[in-house]
Scaffold this active site. Structure first.
Site, short mmCIF file in Angstrom:
data_model
loop_
_atom_site.label_atom_id
_atom_site.label_comp_id
_atom_site.label_asym_id
_atom_site.label_seq_id
_atom_site.Cartn_x
_atom_site.Cartn_y
_atom_site.Cartn_z
N SER A 67 0.84 -1.21 0.00
CA SER A 67 0.00 0.00 0.00
C SER A 67 0.87 1.26 0.00
CB SER A 67 -0.96 0.00 1.19
OG SER A 67 -0.26 -0.23 2.38
N HIS A 70 1.76 1.98 -3.36
CA HIS A 70 0.63 2.54 -4.12
C HIS A 70 0.29 3.99 -3.75
CE1 HIS A 70 -0.72 -1.80 -5.10
NE2 HIS A 70 0.03 -1.31 -6.06
N CYS A 138 -15.01 -3.34 11.25
CA CYS A 138 -15.46 -2.17 12.02
C CYS A 138 -15.93 -1.06 11.08
CB CYS A 138 -14.28 -1.67 12.87
SG CYS A 138 -14.63 -0.15 13.76
ZN LIG Z 1 0.34 -3.45 4.95
ZN LIG Z 2 -16.19 -0.91 15.29
#
Ligand SMILES: [Zn+2]
Ligand SMILES: [Zn+2]
Length: 385
Positions: A67, A70, A138
């Site tokens: 990431s 990126h 979450c």
């Molecule tokens: Zn990572």
């Molecule tokens: Zn949460």
């Protein structure tokens, strides 16, 4: 202190509808549709102040992730390539270990001097998915190094509940330095563990396992498959250096998928029975899943870890005939994942230290990320202190 700061301009692409939530929070849900002209620079940043439940960590090692690459690479209009949740400016870096140097007044678990690694996902514990036991999903997520300051920095403050002690790893290696380096591999290894053993329910000892992609996550998947008793492990990867690493970590066979027909190779290796457990860690499922389908054992499983905003051609008839399943997975929190990975490393069952192929100081973080774009290294570490 200093940190590697990413700054970018909020400039939504013309066809992207910015939601009310994005406007209110300043967070982009689909980062590559909003953040333009990214600038990466090691510069001064305010010292983090630990809150009552936080510990202040002196960062000892922080891995460069796909990431991070990126954020460095952009598309032709100079938008970041990373498609996920992001808020800038912030400090990057989320695969790390550190030493506790200060504790907030309500801290109960940790004390100064403790060695820890840390979850990247700051799950709230209050939303419905969290309360149902799914912290990886979450709905109020903050992410270290994506929406809040990360660990390519001298210091980071984090709630102690996201920290896991790695002193057992230091005892195993007999070296704090080695433990901090290996400890920084815990987060990506937990991504592979969560996908393979929590989401997909694992495989039986003796089963044939294939891993497509031998970047850090794929290499962790190979090490975990070996430790969990796979019968035969076959890896596919285009970088020759990573193919060597795959063998070092536990692959019995390693191929460049451009030089072989992967599905046919797996059928040959399994004498026509097919592979039981297939791991996609390359982020190219549109090319890879059809090969996996050609080599599905009865009860075969396909586990998707690599990220790709792509539709994938799937022949569901193959899943019916082979009694097969496909699993999606994201994240690394909950489900005993961090403690179990730390136990395996501390027991010597899982040694991923050979995948660390380069080390940089904090001032060299931009160079470290630039090097990762060659896609030939295992894990590149930044050691800020
Ligand atoms: Zn990572
Ligand atoms: Zn949460």
């Amino acid at each position: 202190m200093k940190g590697l700061v990413l700054d970018a301009v909020w400039e939504p692409k013309p066809d992207y509808v910015v939601s009310e939530w994005e406007k209110e929070t300043g967070k982009a849900i689909t980062g590559n549709s909003i953040w333009r002209h990214p600038k990466l620079e090691v510069r001064d940043w305010e010292d983090p102040k630990p809150g009552p439940k936080d510990v202040l960590l002196a960062v000892q090692a922080c891995g460069v992730c796909g990431s991070d690459m990126h954020f460095y690479e952009t598309d032709e209009d100079d938008y970041i390539l990373y498609p996920g949740l992001t808020k800038f400016p912030t400090i990057l870096g989320h695969e790390f270990s550190g030493k506790v140097v200060e504790v907030g007044k309500e801290v109960e678990i940790l004390k100064a001097g403790d060695m820890v690694t840390v979850e990247e996902m700051i799950w709230c514990g209050r939303c419905i998915p969290c309360r149902n036991g799914y912290p990886n999903h979450c709905t109020n997520l903050e992410e270290i190094g994506f929406t809040i300051p990360g660990a390519f920095a001298n210091y980071i403050a984090v709630d102690e509940k996201f920290c896991w002690k790695i002193d057992a790893i230091a005892e195993h290696f007999g070296s704090e330095e080695r433990a901090f380096e290996v400890g920084a591999l815990t987060e990506p290894t937990c991504v592979a563990y969560n996908a393979m053993f929590e989401r997909a329910g694992g495989f039986r000892p003796g089963h044939y396992v294939s891993v497509f992609g031998a970047g850090p996550i794929g290499l962790a998947a190979i090490g975990l498959a070996k430790a969990a008793g796979a019968g035969t492990i076959a890896a596919f990867e285009i970088s020759p250096r990573r193919l060597e690493l795959a063998k070092k970590i536990g692959a019995d066979y390693a191929y460049d998928p451009r030089q072989v027909n992967a599905g046919e190779v797996l059928m040959e290796l399994s004498k026509g029975e097919g592979f039981d457990f297939h791991v996609e860690a390359a982020g190219a499922p549109e090319q890879i899943v059809p090969e996996m389908e050609k080599a599905l054992a009865i009860n075969g499983k396909i586990v998707q870890i690599g990220r790709a905003a792509q539709r994938v051609p799937m022949y569901l008839e193959a899943f019916q005939v082979r009694r097969a399943q496909a699993f999606g997975a994201q994240g690394h929190s909950g489900h005993e994942t961090f403690p179990n990975v730390i136990r395996m490393v501390a027991a010597g069952r899982l040694d991923l230290s050979p995948i660390i192929t380069a080390r940089y100081g904090l001032e060299g973080t931009v160079d470290a990320i630039a090097k990762s774009t060659e896609r030939a290294d295992g894990k590149i570490l930044v050691k800020p202190n």
